[in-house]
Enzyme design. Structure first.
Site, short mmCIF file in Angstrom:
data_model
loop_
_atom_site.label_atom_id
_atom_site.label_comp_id
_atom_site.label_asym_id
_atom_site.label_seq_id
_atom_site.Cartn_x
_atom_site.Cartn_y
_atom_site.Cartn_z
N THR A 95 0.83 -1.21 0.00
CA THR A 95 0.00 0.00 0.00
C THR A 95 0.86 1.26 0.00
OG1 THR A 95 -1.77 -1.14 1.16
CG2 THR A 95 -1.78 1.26 1.28
N GLY B 208 2.34 -2.65 8.32
CA GLY B 208 2.35 -3.25 9.65
C GLY B 208 3.70 -3.84 10.01
N GLU C 267 -7.20 -5.16 3.00
CA GLU C 267 -7.15 -6.14 1.90
C GLU C 267 -8.26 -5.91 0.87
OE1 GLU C 267 -4.90 -8.57 1.35
OE2 GLU C 267 -3.72 -7.97 3.07
#
Length: 670
Positions: free
Chosen positions: A185, A224, A464
């Site tokens: 992302t 993350g 997602e």
């Protein structure tokens, strides 16, 4: 006036602490807690029901629950004479992150992740799913940090890499000596992976790839693990070879050294505090001429030779991109499955509370009524129980579809996982909100879990893939199936669309209770909606194209139908898994209760506004459906405790209000 005088006298006596006269208000006896097990009966074996809905690895699940309960790392607290475990959300963001890491290291030491990346086969994949489900019940941050490391970073190496990548990286990943993250992302691109702006070129003089963040919108975002703990990442980037963009590829990049310092030419910034999931260290990453060896290209789909030639057995860039993205469906699969378990936590907590909490008397001097004995409370919670059972069966189907995957089934997995991920996460947020309200003020307390879970799991609606976009992808896929069947002049096959080959179902003019509870009628109604909406969608898109609109523009102009069609597909597919589970049972009380739940799930789908909007139901029949739902809720009332006990969630993982909420809030507990 006389009544007013009496009230004034009572208040005066109270304020002056006078002795009460015979005219004073009498006090009610103090409320006491009585466990629902003393008054509620089990008409079926809850262990058998749990086997049906959890389906696999029950012993491993209970072992993992036990590991968490016995360690102080999982923040055990005594409330009302019972021990409960849940994260301490009063901790700072930094403290929550460190606790997440310590919990992972503890579970690693106990062998919880053994074989997750170094063993192969259906057994290890199902064991991994079970482990993630248990972790999600405890804490979304724990689930997410593990998911990024094992499923995204580890999965990328497994599926995008080849043998030398597996040999070099997988064991160290499983042992957590390497901590991985997943840099896909960007600030400017999320769902549109093809639009990523990070650029990688190849230097044939040194045999290295050079990775750059060319603009601010290309910074990697929400990664993350990147902010504090990750040592390596998989970077998704456009690959430019000899001036030609070959599309998005994945590269292994080290971002921290052995001492935890950020590597040269890499900049990392914390994403900051979030509305939930603060135990995950999300970060932003910039790359400034970062060089990695040629071998760090994950090359299962495409490669670059030492002299700089682009090599791939898949010449078509669209097909190459599809092959490249196919393994990433596991992220959607995991998110869909985990959302079901949060619904279970919320429902088990709120229904147990409603079986012991009372409010208002119907007649003078009578006991107050249990919350769950109010028809309105049954109507708000039991349809959600039915929905959660339906999602459980659908989740089991999705897991088996994934672990038995073949290259030919990748498209089906993509469509089903997109549909279920959107539906399950939307359902979960609805369930969490309704359960929060059903618990009243107690639903606001963090320790009771239900309210906190809303903030923790809200992200799943866009994780997602944005749910709206996923549903549009489902409708596009159904459109393609329709057009392919028409073009070949062949029957529909796959995705459960075989019903399109049969005569169109007809809904009776007058729906009786017997008809409404018939599984064949229920399936016919759901198939009718899906069939009609698919026909309408194809017709409307075709009209737009006939007016000169492009395919993409035509789909965009029909987005409302696309959303309705995606929901119709999902409801029908989920219902089919419910029916399939029910048919495996012999006659008996378990099957009878499951049949009632199945009817309730079907009717809340049929109650959807689309059945009136598109004319599948008359207003009178719509009213009949609503009345039948109320009856079904009443019939499920005796089974309430058994249904949520069958979820198999240990007491320690629910909120204190699920048990002795009076003692949990007593002065002695302060």
């Amino acid at each position: 006036m006389e009544q007013a005088f009496k009230r004034t006298q009572i208040l005066t006596n109270h304020l002056l602490q006078s002795s009460p006269s015979s005219q004073t208000l009498s006090s009610n006896a103090c409320l006491s807690y009585s466990p629902p097990e003393l008054s509620e009966n089990y008409a079926f074996d809850i262990k058998d029901m749990r086997k049906l809905i959890d389906r696999h690895n029950l012993e491993e699940r209970d072992w993992l629950f036990g590991l968490m309960k016995q360690s102080k790392l999982f923040n055990p607290k005594v409330r009302g004479g019972k021990v409960f475990v849940s994260p301490d959300y009063n901790q700072s963001m930094e403290q929550q992150r460190e606790m997440t890491l310590k919990r992972i290291e503890y579970l690693l030491e106990k062998g919880a992740f053994k074989g997750w990346l170094t063993e192969k086969g259906e057994d290890i994949e199902m064991r991994k799913f079970a482990g993630f489900e248990v972790c999600s019940i405890y804490d979304h941050s724990l689930f997410t940090k593990l998911g990024v490391h094992f499923f995204l970073w580890g999965g990328a190496i497994q599926f995008f890499g080849t043998k030398h990548h597996h040999d070099k990286w997988l064991r160290d990943t499983e042992n957590y000596s390497i901590k991985g993250c997943f840099a896909m992302t960007e600030l400017g691109h999320g769902s549109n992976v093809r639009g990523l702006e990070t650029v990688t070129t190849y230097d044939s003089n040194t045999g290295e790839f050079v990775i750059n963040t060319p603009c601010e919108s290309a910074q990697k975002y929400w990664i993350g693990g990147a902010a504090n703990h990750a040592t390596h990442t998989v970077v998704f980037s456009q690959l430019h070879i000899n001036g030609t963009n070959q599309g998005v590829h994945a590269f292994i990049v080290q971002i921290r050294d052995a001492d935890g310092y950020i590597c040269p030419n890499i900049r990392i910034v914390d994403c900051g505090h979030k509305i939930g999931l603060n135990g995950v260290d999300n970060g932003r990453i910039w790359f400034d001429n970062v060089r990695v060896p040629r071998e760090n290209l994950l090359n299962s789909v495409a490669d670059v030779s030492p002299d700089g030639k682009y090599l791939s057995s898949i010449e078509n860039p669209d097909q190459r991109f599809a092959a490249f993205m196919a393994p990433l469906t596991v992220g959607r699969v995991n998110i869909a499955i985990s959302s079901v378990y949060q619904s279970k936590v919320a429902l088990a907590t709120s229904i147990r509370y409603a079986l012991t909490r009372r409010a208002f008397s119907l007649k003078k001097n009578e006991p107050e009524v249990l919350l769950l004995d109010y028809p309105s409370h049954q109507r708000r919670l039991f349809p959600l129980v039915a929905k959660t059972y339906a999602m459980s069966f659908a989740a089991n189907y999705l897991k088996m579809l994934y672990v038995k995957r073949t290259p030919q089934s990748n498209k089906i997995i993509h469509i089903v996982s997109s549909s279920f991920k959107a539906t399950f996460t939307w359902n979960n947020m609805q369930i969490l909100q309704e359960c929060r309200e059903a618990c009243g003020g107690q639903g606001l307390k963090t320790e009771n879990r239900v309210g906190q879970l809303k903030g923790e799991y809200d992200v799943q609606s866009t994780f997602e893939g944005d749910n709206l976009i996923l549903m549009q992808q489902v409708s596009k896929a159904l459109f393609a199936e329709y057009m392919a069947a028409q073009k070949r002049n062949k029957v529909f096959k796959g995705l459960g669309l075989e019903h399109m080959n049969k005569p169109c179902p007809v809904i009776p003019l007058q729906l009786t209770s017997t008809t409404l509870r018939c599984s064949q009628f229920q399936m016919d109604a759901l198939c009718l909606r899906e069939r009609d909406l698919l026909n309408r969608f194809v017709a409307d898109v075709s009209k737009c194209k006939a007016k000169g609109e492009s395919n993409e523009q035509a789909f965009l102009m029909c987005y409302e139908l696309a959303q309705d069609l995606g929901k119709a597909f999902s409801d029908r597919a989920i219902f089919q898994t419910f029916v399939d589970a029910e048919t495996t049972l012999p006659a008996g009380s378990l099957k009878d209760v499951l049949g009632t739940l199945r009817s309730l799930y079907a009717l809340i789908c049929i109650e959807d506004v689309s059945f009136l909007q598109y004319g599948y139901l008359s207003v009178d029949n719509g009213a009949n459906v609503r009345r039948e739902i109320t009856k079904l809720c009443t019939e499920l009332r005796p089974h309430a405790l058994a249904l949520v006990s069958s979820f198999g969630i240990p007491d320690a993982f629910l909120g204190p209000i699920a048990f002795n909420w009076i003692e949990a809030n007593a002065w002695s507990s302060v």
